[in-house]
Design an enzyme around this catalytic site. Structure first.
Site, PDB file in Angstrom:
ATOM      1  N   LYS A   1      76.841  45.807  60.085  1.00 18.36           N
ATOM      2  CA  LYS A   1      76.053  47.027  59.920  1.00 18.36           C
ATOM      3  C   LYS A   1      75.108  46.855  58.729  1.00 18.36           C
ATOM      4  CE  LYS A   1      76.724  52.072  59.605  1.00 18.36           C
ATOM      5  NZ  LYS A   1      77.694  53.182  59.452  1.00 18.36           N
TER       6      LYS A   1
ATOM      7  N   SER B   1      77.097  57.173  62.833  1.00 17.71           N
ATOM      8  CA  SER B   1      75.967  56.376  62.427  1.00 17.71           C
ATOM      9  C   SER B   1      76.056  54.903  62.824  1.00 17.71           C
ATOM     10  CB  SER B   1      75.793  56.457  60.910  1.00 17.71           C
ATOM     11  OG  SER B   1      76.875  55.823  60.244  1.00 17.71           O
TER      12      SER B   1
ATOM     13  N   SER C   1      81.611  58.236  61.679  1.00 18.09           N
ATOM     14  CA  SER C   1      80.603  57.230  62.044  1.00 18.09           C
ATOM     15  C   SER C   1      81.136  55.940  62.643  1.00 18.09           C
ATOM     16  CB  SER C   1      79.762  56.871  60.826  1.00 18.09           C
ATOM     17  OG  SER C   1      78.830  57.883  60.560  1.00 18.09           O
TER      18      SER C   1
END
Lengths: 521, 95
Positions: free
Chosen positions: A79, A187, A211
């Site tokens: 990420k 997210s 998330s």
């Protein structure tokens, strides 16, 4: 040869150690898959092909000597929130334009030390603020899952005039994929989409209010947010420091256990990292859950929840019961206050953490007539709408005269939310079962969500309580809804009892099976 | 509680975010929607409840007061938009 990208981490690990495949081969397979799919799915914001090849080569040298770490030669996606030395790290924000840190996050350092191969950096909501991956500066990520329509096709019936015969027209059903593009959740949307679409073997993610677990549920993948303090936050771009935790998104429960074992550590560079040895999570998989007490909280049955989700929850209860668990009804009375309290605490911490983006030390700078003007113009141009909204809320609730009414009240409510869980665990409950999300994946640019920020926030209604209480939570795929989209169940455990989550999630996985999207990309 | 346009502009300035008249108007509506949503916290009886300061019971870790890192000036300024000999450059702040 079967597609190497479809191997789970545990399968690839066995084949790599057995020298049936090489790290170079599996890495090339993923790089080729990314090259084909990424223009459509937009899951990666940077692909580090050269670095991946170098790392794979080093892994093959180790594997040839019978050496190598727990993840030797396994290609992963990272990420964009994790600092990776010399590589694009921007939390998918314009304000961090060009930022290439001179150091590595502890979580990624742990993964490389165990031999993992980095494929690239994954798309996400800007600064991890969002539930659809649509707030990214790099554009939305597309979910590899699409709705499907089940059509009943009536076979032709033939009439042959008066007194003639009528042929028996039967019916058959056909499933057609809808063209509408869906969000992968957020997210960690890039992480979830890339794992579900076979563009990495597993991915790092982070979870401040849901998330990891919400995108995992939207993509038929497994995501675990460990206990606060289990993974070091060193080198993870900060959003809300008292809530942020890193964890993996993976294709099955075992892979999630393997990844978490490597990601977690005790880190002197993070004062909130807890001094507890990291257990062998994989060893918990396959252990029976007979006699385990599973709590079903009545407050998670919310108005307007789709019937498919209620039915899935009941199925989950039945599976655990069949496996010998004792099901008990429980109450977590402050559940409904978790989301409003979160929308004070998280923006307050964010407004403080994001004060560092000032156009001086890194990233974007927009010139101004004086320093204040430069700050204001830089931040106006660098932050997207959702991030600005949260900074504004945070600044407001912390400003003189409002601190007690908002921030202090929210922190007191947070104490009560945590106490609800403590009471239930003290009464002997081992694990809590809930739905992971109040709906399946929704469409890109959903008008309802775009017109009202609170509607988007409601995505986290079942996950956010866990962050507020610092507990571990796992989302495990448990079925498909009527439109063929994946749905997840969430298990919540005692602090630092991730092992019970893996053990129980494995029972659900065994009963539900695994899910993968039909390839259209 | 709700915010008016003037308050939004003041908060934007406190947060060092330039806002146009149009931005400020849009934000007023959005912020009021969020503040309306969090209003329900006032229903909760918090008499005698301590505000949370740490989600896990832990003592603050301490370390030896010794130098363990340093001499990285070039690394520290490496990502800055404007530098000169390991200094960050900013617009003039002192007349």
């Amino acid at each position: 040869m079967s597609d190497l990208t479809h191997l789970t981490i545990s399968e690839a690990r066995a084949k790599l150690r057995g020298k049936e495949i090489s790290a170079a081969e599996i890495t090339e397979a993923y790089l080729a898959a990314i090259e084909r799919a990424n223009p459509v799915l937009n899951a990666y914001v940077t692909v580090t092909a050269d670095k991946a090849r170098d790392m794979a080569k080093a892994s093959d040298a180790k594997l040839a000597k019978g050496e190598g770490g727990a993840l030797e030669g396994i290609p992963l996606g990272i990420k964009d929130l994790f600092a990776t030395e010399g590589i694009h790290t921007q939390a998918c924000s314009h304000v961090l334009d060009g930022f290439e840190p001179r150091y590595e996050s502890t979580v990624t350092s742990n993964l490389w030390a165990d031999g993992a191969v980095m494929l690239g950096k994954l798309n996400m909501d800007e600064f991890a603020m969002g539930s659809s991956n649509e707030t990214s500066y790099y554009g939305p990520v597309i979910n590899p899952w699409r709705r499907s329509r089940v059509d009943t096709v009536v076979m032709p019936t033939t009439h042959q005039g008066d007194g003639g015969f009528v042929s028996a027209g039967g019916t058959k059903t056909a499933r057609t994929l809808d063209n509408a593009q869906l969000v992968p959740g957020g997210s960690s949307g890039g992480s979830a989409s890339s794992v579900a679409a076979f563009l990495c073997a597993g991915a790092t993610a982070t979870d401040t209010g849901g998330s990891i677990r919400q995108p995992a549920a939207f993509t038929g993948t497994v995501g675990i947010k460990p206990t606060y303090g289990r993974c070091s936050r060193r080198g993870i771009v900060a959003f809300a420091s008292s809530l942020d935790q890193a964890g993996p998104i993976a294709r099955d429960v075992r892979d999630a256990a393997i990844l978490l074992k490597s990601m977690a550590s005790v880190d002197p560079k993070d004062t909130t990292s807890v001094d507890r040895p990291v257990p062998d999570y994989e060893a918990a998989i396959g252990k029976p859950i007979k006699g385990m007490k599973v709590g079903i909280p009545k407050e998670y049955r919310v108005d307007g929840m789709p019937e498919d989700i209620e039915a899935l929850w009941q199925k989950g209860i039945a599976w655990l019961k069949d496996a010998g668990a004792e099901i008990v009804d429980i109450s977590l009375p402050h559940t409904k206050y978790a989301l409003p309290a979160y929308y004070i605490v998280a923006p307050a911490e964010a407004s403080s953490n994001l004060a560092r983006y000032d156009g001086v030390r890194y990233g974007l700078r927009v010139p101004g007539k004086d320093i204040i003007d430069m700050y204001e113009k830089t931040r106006a141009a660098g932050f997207g709408r959702e991030v600005k909204r949260r900074i504004m809320i945070g600044t407001y609730v912390l400003s003189a005269g409002y601190y007690d009414a908002y921030y202090l009240q929210a922190q007191k409510v947070r104490t009560l939310i945590k106490r609800d869980f403590e009471n239930v665990f003290a009464a002997g409950v081992d694990v809590i079962l809930t739905p992971a999300t109040p709906s399946a994946a929704f469409g890109i640019a959903d008008e309802d969500m775009a017109s009202d920020p609170v509607k988007m926030y409601l995505n986290d209604i079942f996950t956010v309580t866990v962050n507020m209480a610092g507990l571990p939570g796992i989302s495990v795929p448990a079925g498909l809804d009527g439109k063929g989209l994946p749905l997840g169940l969430q298990l919540i455990g005692r602090p630092f009892d991730e092992e019970t989550l893996f053990q129980t999630a494995n029972v659900i996985e065994q009963a539900a099976g695994k899910f993968q999207p039909e390839k259209w990309w | 509680m709700s915010v008016d346009l003037q308050t939004v502009k003041r908060v934007a300035h406190l947060a060092r975010i330039a806002v146009s008249e149009e931005d400020a108007e849009r934000m007023t509506g959005e912020l009021n929607a969020i503040l309306g949503f969090v209003e329900q916290l006032n229903e909760v009886d918090v008499t005698g409840v301590e505000p949370m300061t740490s989600v896990t019971p832990m003592e603050m870790k301490k370390r030896q007061d010794a130098v363990t890192d340093g001499n990285k000036a070039a690394d520290i300024v490496a990502n800055a938009p404007a530098t000169d000999e390991n200094f960050f450059l900013v617009p003039k702040v002192v007349e």
